[in-house]
Scaffold this motif. Structure first.
Motif: not given
Length: 220
Positions: A92-114
């Protein structure tokens, strides 16, 4: 002499009924899985008790939403986990541009969403680095229009959300580049080792020939 019978006290059941309804609503709210990784436009799609897979391959009960098991081939049932390879996670990135990530990025210990929403169960803390509309407006002097999606007083996106596909592909390419660099580094180490071995072999062979010549000359 007739005496009137005492009137019965009628106890209203309204408070008890209201309390029971509140308990039932609270239980239902706890049982319903959170809409993690779902865009505001798609929230209505997941409100029914039985949800159809978007690719038409089947359906699943709402209780299996984001349960960590892939029931739909297209990842409809797992928008907030990495269970489905074809799944997508919405930042959602409220305050910034929303993004769509590949599912492999979820909980991979790397912050991809701002806003850090993609690492809700990875055990790491992501700082919210999303830009605030008010701060941007003040930096621009308040005179120009923002080139990003506007937010109303409730911090919900009111205009059409845009998906930052460019950043998505860039992050994916960066990960691929890191993997390629790691493989290239390993290949260089192996190649350097082979060069050292060949050089050592050539030096040893040359010394052996030199010793043989000296030995032959001494015998003559």
């Amino acid at each position: 002499m007739w005496t009137p019978s005492p009137s019965r006290r009628v106890v209203s059941s309204a408070p008890a009924t209201l309390l029971l309804r509140l308990l039932l609503l609270a239980g239902a709210a706890d049982a319903a899985p959170p809409l993690v990784g779902v865009s505001p436009q798609d929230e209505a799609y997941f409100t029914t008790q039985v949800i159809a897979c978007r690719d038409g391959s089947g359906s699943f009960p709402r209780s299996l939403l984001n349960d960590g098991y892939c029931d739909c081939a297209d990842g409809t049932d797992e928008p907030g986990t990495s269970a489905c390879p074809e799944g997508k996670f919405y930042c959602r990135n409220i305050g910034d541009t929303p993004r769509l990530l590949f599912s492999s990025f979820v909980n991979d210990k790397i912050c991809d969403c701002c806003d850090g929403s993609d690492e809700y169960e990875s055990g790491i803390h992501c700082q919210n680095t999303c830009r605030k509309r008010k701060d941007i407006a003040e930096a621009d002097g308040g005179g120009g229009e923002l080139s990003v999606t506007h937010v109303d007083a409730t911090n919900e996106f009111t205009s059409k959300h845009t998906i930052d596909i460019g950043n998505l592909m860039q992050n994916n390419n960066n990960k691929d580049l890191i993997q390629k660099l790691g493989g290239l580094r390993l290949a260089l180490v192996i190649e350097l080792g082979l060069v050292v071995i060949i050089f050592a072999f050539c030096v040893a062979r040359r010394r052996t020939r030199t010793h043989r010549r000296q030995h032959i000359l001494k015998r003559k």
